[in-house]
Write a protein that holds these residues in place. Structure first.
Motif, PDB file in Angstrom:
ATOM      1  N   ILE A  61       0.653  -1.219   0.069  1.00  0.00           N
ATOM      2  CA  ILE A  61      -0.176   0.022   0.081  1.00  0.00           C
ATOM      3  C   ILE A  61       0.763   0.997  -0.057  1.00  0.00           C
ATOM      4  N   SER A  62       1.978   1.083   0.452  1.00  0.00           N
ATOM      5  CA  SER A  62       3.006   2.299   0.531  1.00  0.00           C
ATOM      6  C   SER A  62       3.492   2.715  -1.032  1.00  0.00           C
ATOM      7  N   MET A  63       3.611   1.574  -1.709  1.00  0.00           N
ATOM      8  CA  MET A  63       3.910   1.818  -3.217  1.00  0.00           C
ATOM      9  C   MET A  63       2.745   2.764  -3.902  1.00  0.00           C
ATOM     10  N   LEU A  64       1.401   2.563  -3.441  1.00  0.00           N
ATOM     11  CA  LEU A  64       0.195   3.154  -3.870  1.00  0.00           C
ATOM     12  C   LEU A  64       0.349   4.749  -3.656  1.00  0.00           C
ATOM     13  N   TRP A  65       1.141   5.105  -2.725  1.00  0.00           N
ATOM     14  CA  TRP A  65       1.369   6.674  -2.475  1.00  0.00           C
ATOM     15  C   TRP A  65       1.971   7.344  -3.730  1.00  0.00           C
ATOM     16  N   GLY A  66       2.870   6.610  -4.089  1.00  0.00           N
ATOM     17  CA  GLY A  66       3.974   7.390  -5.386  1.00  0.00           C
ATOM     18  C   GLY A  66       3.087   7.336  -6.579  1.00  0.00           C
ATOM     19  N   ALA A  67       2.209   6.129  -6.758  1.00  0.00           N
ATOM     20  CA  ALA A  67       1.760   5.998  -7.937  1.00  0.00           C
ATOM     21  C   ALA A  67       0.460   6.836  -8.028  1.00  0.00           C
ATOM     22  N   ALA A  68      -0.214   7.248  -7.105  1.00  0.00           N
ATOM     23  CA  ALA A  68      -1.343   7.954  -7.051  1.00  0.00           C
ATOM     24  C   ALA A  68      -0.916   9.304  -7.030  1.00  0.00           C
ATOM     25  N   ALA A  69       0.157   9.907  -6.614  1.00  0.00           N
ATOM     26  CA  ALA A  69       0.422  10.971  -6.400  1.00  0.00           C
ATOM     27  C   ALA A  69       1.163  11.436  -7.675  1.00  0.00           C
ATOM     28  N   ALA A  70       1.415  10.605  -8.650  1.00  0.00           N
ATOM     29  CA  ALA A  70       1.861  10.861  -9.841  1.00  0.00           C
ATOM     30  C   ALA A  70       0.639  11.105 -10.786  1.00  0.00           C
ATOM     31  N   GLY A  71      -0.376  10.610 -10.352  1.00  0.00           N
ATOM     32  CA  GLY A  71      -1.746  10.790 -11.153  1.00  0.00           C
ATOM     33  C   GLY A  71      -2.048   9.380 -11.770  1.00  0.00           C
ATOM     34  N   ALA A  72      -1.465   8.276 -11.493  1.00  0.00           N
ATOM     35  CA  ALA A  72      -1.866   6.946 -12.044  1.00  0.00           C
ATOM     36  C   ALA A  72      -3.196   6.386 -11.265  1.00  0.00           C
ATOM     37  N   ARG A  73      -3.881   5.425 -11.973  1.00  0.00           N
ATOM     38  CA  ARG A  73      -4.973   4.901 -11.516  1.00  0.00           C
ATOM     39  C   ARG A  73      -4.383   3.621 -10.848  1.00  0.00           C
ATOM     40  N   CYS A  74      -4.479   3.496  -9.578  1.00  0.00           N
ATOM     41  CA  CYS A  74      -3.648   2.386  -8.867  1.00  0.00           C
ATOM     42  C   CYS A  74      -4.768   1.678  -8.106  1.00  0.00           C
ATOM     43  N   MET A  75      -4.371   0.193  -7.708  1.00  0.00           N
ATOM     44  CA  MET A  75      -5.144  -0.419  -6.615  1.00  0.00           C
ATOM     45  C   MET A  75      -4.141  -1.442  -5.820  1.00  0.00           C
ATOM     46  N   THR A  76      -4.760  -1.817  -4.766  1.00  0.00           N
ATOM     47  CA  THR A  76      -4.089  -2.969  -4.165  1.00  0.00           C
ATOM     48  C   THR A  76      -5.321  -3.685  -3.517  1.00  0.00           C
ATOM     49  N   SER A  77      -4.835  -4.889  -2.851  1.00  0.00           N
ATOM     50  CA  SER A  77      -6.217  -5.668  -2.387  1.00  0.00           C
ATOM     51  C   SER A  77      -5.629  -6.463  -1.180  1.00  0.00           C
ATOM     52  N   SER A  78      -6.623  -6.944  -0.300  1.00  0.00           N
ATOM     53  CA  SER A  78      -6.175  -7.757   0.878  1.00  0.00           C
ATOM     54  C   SER A  78      -7.399  -8.323   1.354  1.00  0.00           C
ATOM     55  N   SER A  79      -7.193  -9.057   2.416  1.00  0.00           N
ATOM     56  CA  SER A  79      -8.179  -9.794   3.383  1.00  0.00           C
ATOM     57  C   SER A  79      -7.698  -9.764   5.018  1.00  0.00           C
ATOM     58  N   GLY A  80      -8.713  -9.727   5.776  1.00  0.00           N
ATOM     59  CA  GLY A  80      -8.367 -10.130   7.091  1.00  0.00           C
ATOM     60  C   GLY A  80      -7.218  -9.401   7.686  1.00  0.00           C
ATOM     61  N   PRO A  81      -6.047 -10.146   8.218  1.00  0.00           N
ATOM     62  CA  PRO A  81      -5.202  -9.559   8.825  1.00  0.00           C
ATOM     63  C   PRO A  81      -4.318  -8.717   8.001  1.00  0.00           C
TER      64      PRO A  81
END
Length: 360
Positions: A61-81
């Motif tokens: 999810i930390s990688m999303l900060w950079g991608a989103a800040a640059a304007g890219a459409r970005c996504m991550t996914s997870s579950s539970g813990p």
């Protein structure tokens, strides 16, 4: 030529994200969402995007900060813990007011939990996101088709409000296989917005992505956040109604529980019992408008159907209905509810054997 695909819910989420212009995905495998990561690893390159399996959920999810800040459409996914570990990242994304889409495929239980379906992460999804004042738009699909359509819509909502959007599935919907009509593929202009970080000449003013109050000041940032939250609440409530006008009891359910509730309505009808359904599609903002007096005036009570051990969504229903109707909760824990179980529970309410719930 067919106009549909036969897909799992997780696969529909991943493909819809790619078709919405998502070009950066970072994640880590955990059941029951691992097919999203697997699908992205196989197909992202075809769309010219970047796939990374992070060393863990925090890194992803930390990688999303950079991608989103640059304007890219970005996504991550997870579950539970794994989703627990993403809360700090959600908090930072929220403090920066940058768009991102996150999928939480709920599994049952605390700690490691189980790999079975569950809906007991509702509170974390609608009231989580780390410390401080932040609200994430939370959409809850109840079919594979909605997995695709709501994920596709999520990227637009994220950018419209500069906000995190969560796709809240459960293990059953994520693993469900059925027909899906996929949306049209489109490309996203990474330079579309004036707030993104881009390459600029040496003497030009460069954008900064940090807590918004540090760039526009506390008062302006506070006003921006408050106004944004009000707009989301007023404009983005989504729900489905079934048989409210004639209902003696109104069921409230989302995800897999709502599908079973629809079957319960048909089963109850054969026994001369009128049940209705309010299905929240957005669980934040919760569809309070669905509970106005005109819609629920004929009902003798409201029943939440939740795959949890204690009432979670019931608190939102209690607030939305303003205590105008008795409130009950049919709770099934790790077990997917059955139509027969729901109908029998409603019968016991009519017989006076079930007490109103205390929401705690």
């Amino acid at each position: 030529m067919r106009n549909f695909e036969l897909m799992k819910g997780n696969e529909a989420i991943a493909e819809a994200a790619l078709r919405a212009g998502c070009r950066f995905y970072a994640g880590y495998p955990i059941t029951p969402q691992s097919e999203i990561l697997e699908y992205m690893s196989k197909n992202m390159e075809k769309y010219g995007g970047v796939f990374i399996q992070g060393e863990n959920e925090v890194a992803s999810i930390s990688m999303l900060w950079g991608a989103a800040a640059a304007g890219a459409r970005c996504m991550t996914s997870s579950s539970g813990p794994g989703y627990d570990l993403k809360q700090e990242g959600i908090s930072y994304l929220s403090s920066y007011h940058i768009p991102a889409v996150i999928v939480d495929a709920m599994r049952f239980g605390t700690g490691d939990g189980e790999i079975t379906a569950g809906q007991d992460s509702y509170n974390l999804a609608v009231r989580g996101g780390g410390h401080g004042d932040s609200r994430q738009i939370v959409l809850a699909p109840a079919s594979v088709n909605e997995c695709a359509s709501l994920t596709y819509k999520a990227f637009d909502l994220a950018e419209k409000y500069r906000n995190v959007v969560i796709i809240l599935t459960d293990g059953a919907i994520s693993q469900l296989v059925e027909k899906c009509i996929l949306p049209e593929a489109k490309e996203h202009n990474i330079d579309k917005f004036d707030w993104t970080i881009t390459g600029k000449s040496r003497n030009s003013i460069k954008n900064r992505i940090t807590n918004l109050d540090r760039s526009i000041g506390f008062d302006a940032a506070d006003e921006f956040y408050i106004n944004k939250t009000k707009k989301i609440y007023n404009n983005e409530q989504r729900w489905e109604e079934v048989n409210l006008e004639n209902a003696d009891l109104i069921l409230v359910a989302y995800g897999i529980s709502s599908r079973v509730s629809k079957s319960a309505i048909e089963l109850a009808k054969k026994e001369g019992i009128n049940l209705g359904l309010i299905r929240p599609i957005s669980v934040w903002p919760f569809p309070n408008k669905a509970f106005v007096e005109a819609k629920i005036k004929n009902a003798k009570g409201i029943v939440t159907v939740e795959m949890a051990l204690i009432q979670q969504m019931a608190l939102d229903v209690k607030i939305a209905s303003e205590n105008r109707k008795p409130l009950y909760s049919y709770l099934t824990g790790r077990n997917i509810p059955s139509p027969e179980g729901i109908v029998n529970y409603c019968k016991e309410i009519f017989e006076g054997k079930i007490k109103e719930v205390e929401v705690y």
